[in-house]
Design an enzyme around this catalytic site. Structure first.
Site, PDB file in Angstrom:
ATOM      1  N   LYS A  41       0.857  -1.187   0.000  1.00 47.30           N
ATOM      2  CA  LYS A  41       0.000   0.000   0.000  1.00 47.30           C
ATOM      3  C   LYS A  41       0.891   1.235   0.000  1.00 47.30           C
ATOM      4  O   LYS A  41       1.775   1.362   0.851  1.00 47.30           O
ATOM      5  CB  LYS A  41      -0.896   0.013   1.232  1.00 47.30           C
ATOM      6  CG  LYS A  41      -1.850   1.207   1.250  1.00 47.30           C
ATOM      7  CD  LYS A  41      -2.781   1.172   2.448  1.00 47.30           C
ATOM      8  CE  LYS A  41      -2.145   1.633   3.717  1.00 47.30           C
ATOM      9  NZ  LYS A  41      -1.892   3.085   3.771  1.00 47.30           N
ATOM     10  N   ASP A  68      -3.369   4.539  -1.630  1.00 47.59           N
ATOM     11  CA  ASP A  68      -4.255   5.030  -0.556  1.00 47.59           C
ATOM     12  C   ASP A  68      -4.083   6.540  -0.405  1.00 47.59           C
ATOM     13  O   ASP A  68      -3.269   7.006   0.384  1.00 47.59           O
ATOM     14  CB  ASP A  68      -3.882   4.270   0.730  1.00 47.59           C
ATOM     15  CG  ASP A  68      -4.415   4.911   1.995  1.00 47.59           C
ATOM     16  OD1 ASP A  68      -5.481   5.557   1.933  1.00 47.59           O
ATOM     17  OD2 ASP A  68      -3.755   4.756   3.049  1.00 47.59           O
ATOM     18  N   LYS A  70      -7.032   8.516  -0.351  1.00 50.11           N
ATOM     19  CA  LYS A  70      -8.277   8.941   0.327  1.00 50.11           C
ATOM     20  C   LYS A  70      -8.846  10.239  -0.236  1.00 50.11           C
ATOM     21  O   LYS A  70      -9.003  11.238   0.474  1.00 50.11           O
ATOM     22  CB  LYS A  70      -8.030   9.114   1.828  1.00 50.11           C
ATOM     23  CG  LYS A  70      -7.634   7.851   2.562  1.00 50.11           C
ATOM     24  CD  LYS A  70      -7.575   8.068   4.055  1.00 50.11           C
ATOM     25  CE  LYS A  70      -7.180   6.824   4.815  1.00 50.11           C
ATOM     26  NZ  LYS A  70      -5.774   6.397   4.650  1.00 50.11           N
ATOM     27  N   ASP A  73     -13.316  15.355  -2.243  1.00 51.55           N
ATOM     28  CA  ASP A  73     -13.379  16.690  -2.859  1.00 51.55           C
ATOM     29  C   ASP A  73     -14.681  16.775  -3.652  1.00 51.55           C
ATOM     30  O   ASP A  73     -15.489  15.838  -3.618  1.00 51.55           O
ATOM     31  CB  ASP A  73     -12.136  16.882  -3.757  1.00 51.55           C
ATOM     32  CG  ASP A  73     -11.714  18.346  -3.852  1.00 51.55           C
ATOM     33  OD1 ASP A  73     -12.601  19.216  -3.956  1.00 51.55           O
ATOM     34  OD2 ASP A  73     -10.502  18.606  -3.845  1.00 51.55           O
ATOM     35  N   ILE A  74     -14.876  17.839  -4.391  1.00 53.67           N
ATOM     36  CA  ILE A  74     -16.097  17.937  -5.197  1.00 53.67           C
ATOM     37  C   ILE A  74     -16.033  16.890  -6.325  1.00 53.67           C
ATOM     38  O   ILE A  74     -14.934  16.476  -6.735  1.00 53.67           O
ATOM     39  CB  ILE A  74     -16.288  19.364  -5.778  1.00 53.67           C
ATOM     40  CG1 ILE A  74     -15.099  19.771  -6.641  1.00 53.67           C
ATOM     41  CG2 ILE A  74     -16.529  20.370  -4.651  1.00 53.67           C
ATOM     42  CD1 ILE A  74     -15.334  21.064  -7.427  1.00 53.67           C
ATOM     43  N   THR A 133     -10.145   3.915  11.221  1.00 55.15           N
ATOM     44  CA  THR A 133      -9.971   2.962  12.322  1.00 55.15           C
ATOM     45  C   THR A 133      -9.377   3.613  13.572  1.00 55.15           C
ATOM     46  O   THR A 133      -9.312   2.993  14.625  1.00 55.15           O
ATOM     47  CB  THR A 133      -9.074   1.785  11.882  1.00 55.15           C
ATOM     48  OG1 THR A 133      -7.871   2.318  11.328  1.00 55.15           O
ATOM     49  CG2 THR A 133      -9.769   0.937  10.831  1.00 55.15           C
ATOM     50  N   GLN A 204      -4.388   3.636  16.612  1.00 56.96           N
ATOM     51  CA  GLN A 204      -5.556   2.859  16.175  1.00 56.96           C
ATOM     52  C   GLN A 204      -6.517   2.624  17.338  1.00 56.96           C
ATOM     53  O   GLN A 204      -6.088   2.324  18.451  1.00 56.96           O
ATOM     54  CB  GLN A 204      -5.114   1.498  15.601  1.00 56.96           C
ATOM     55  CG  GLN A 204      -4.246   1.595  14.359  1.00 56.96           C
ATOM     56  CD  GLN A 204      -5.029   1.989  13.105  1.00 56.96           C
ATOM     57  OE1 GLN A 204      -6.196   2.332  13.164  1.00 56.96           O
ATOM     58  NE2 GLN A 204      -4.356   1.956  11.962  1.00 56.96           N
ATOM     59  N   ARG A 225       2.819  -0.480  10.588  1.00 58.68           N
ATOM     60  CA  ARG A 225       3.911  -0.502  11.568  1.00 58.68           C
ATOM     61  C   ARG A 225       4.283  -1.872  12.117  1.00 58.68           C
ATOM     62  O   ARG A 225       5.482  -2.110  12.331  1.00 58.68           O
ATOM     63  CB  ARG A 225       3.595   0.490  12.705  1.00 58.68           C
ATOM     64  CG  ARG A 225       3.743   1.940  12.243  1.00 58.68           C
ATOM     65  CD  ARG A 225       3.040   2.925  13.155  1.00 58.68           C
ATOM     66  NE  ARG A 225       1.595   2.834  13.010  1.00 58.68           N
ATOM     67  CZ  ARG A 225       0.738   3.650  13.623  1.00 58.68           C
ATOM     68  NH1 ARG A 225       1.190   4.604  14.411  1.00 58.68           N
ATOM     69  NH2 ARG A 225      -0.559   3.510  13.439  1.00 58.68           N
TER      70      ARG A 225
END
Ligand SMILES: O=C(O)c1cc(=O)[nH]c(=O)n1[C@@H]1O[C@H](COP(=O)(O)O)[C@@H](O)[C@H]1O
Length: 247
Positions: A41, A68, A70, A73-74, A133, A204, A225
């Site tokens: 990722k 990733d 994320k 936005d419009i 999370t 987390q 991690r």
């Protein structure tokens, strides 16, 4: 139920979060994971520092890639962003479900734009982040202002994402059963918040062990991690694979 996985099946479910500050550090870890069959990722820390080039390098090594970033936005901006991402040839990327269904549909349109224009050989999977999370019920209710349980909020977003045409969601392993019940078994669950027994939780809030996540029916385990911050990432991955292949 304890699911018995082969090593190959277990590795194909693991997405290692290469949260590293530059290409050199990321490739150092990636080289230790080469040939295992796990995904990698690429998140904000690495992509903002190393951009398209690191994606190309990781693809060259043979990894499947979850980008990733994320997006939130419009719709018009997300459509263009999704088209650019699809051109990069990644296997999966994510948007925030909180952007709403028009925004999520725009992400799908952006992918179609790239495929139809011949800019992408295949369409990446598009999934929606539900509730991070790191978000606890206290934060959800008291700060974000959403009432009810985290599970209710997650399932509401998952249903919205499914209706917008996305292939799955990011959530914690604790919500997988409810997501599958609401959206069907084929709707993908990608779950961070994975901590081997005894590992530090860090930031987390909603976590399970790798074994609990698999037994709960998740499709993919995102692990950062507990692998990449360990002195020996290959060994850390091996011990997680061992946990998943023992019944
Ligand atoms: O979309 C994500 O990947 C994501 C969503 C989420 O709700 N929680 C979450 O932790 N993640 C990512 O998953 C990884 C988890 O990393 P560790 O907590 O180090 O295992 C990080 O790269 C996060 O950015």
């Amino acid at each position: 139920m304890t699911l018995s996985l082969t090593r190959k099946e277990a590795a194909a479910k693991i997405m290692v979060g290469l949260d590293k500050p530059d290409a050199e550090a990321a490739l150092q870890v990636a080289s230790r994971l080469e040939g295992t069959g796990c995904w990698v990722k690429v998140g904000m820390e690495l992509f903002y520092a190393a951009g398209h080039e690191i994606v190309r390098e990781l693809k060259k090594i043979g990894f499947k890639i979850f980008l990733d970033l994320k997006m939130h936005d419009i719709p018009n901006t997300v459509r263009g962003g999704a088209r650019s991402i699809a051109r990069m040839g990644v296997d999966m990327f994510n948007v925030h479900a909180a952007g709403g269904s028009a925004m999520m549909q725009a992400a799908m349109q952006g992918v179609n734009d790239a495929v139809e224009a011949g800019e992408a050989q295949s369409a990446p999977l598009v999934i929606a982040v539900t509730q991070l999370t790191s978000t606890s019920r206290e934060t959800l209710n008291g700060e974000i202002g959403i009432a009810g349980s985290v599970e209710e909020a997650v399932v509401r977003y998952a249903v919205l994402a499914k209706h917008a045409g996305l292939q799955g969601v990011v959530a914690s392993p604790l919500e997988v059963e409810a997501i599958k019940a609401a959206c069907g078994e084929g709707f993908l669950t990608v779950t961070p918040g994975i901590r081997p027994a005894g590992a530090a939780l860090g930031d987390q809030a909603r976590v399970t062990t790798p074994r609990e996540a698999v037994d709960g029916g998740t499709d993919y385990l995102v692990i950062g991690r507990p692998i990449v911050a360990e002195p020996d990432p290959a060994q850390a991955l091996e011990s997680i694979l061992k946990e998943l292949t023992e019944s």
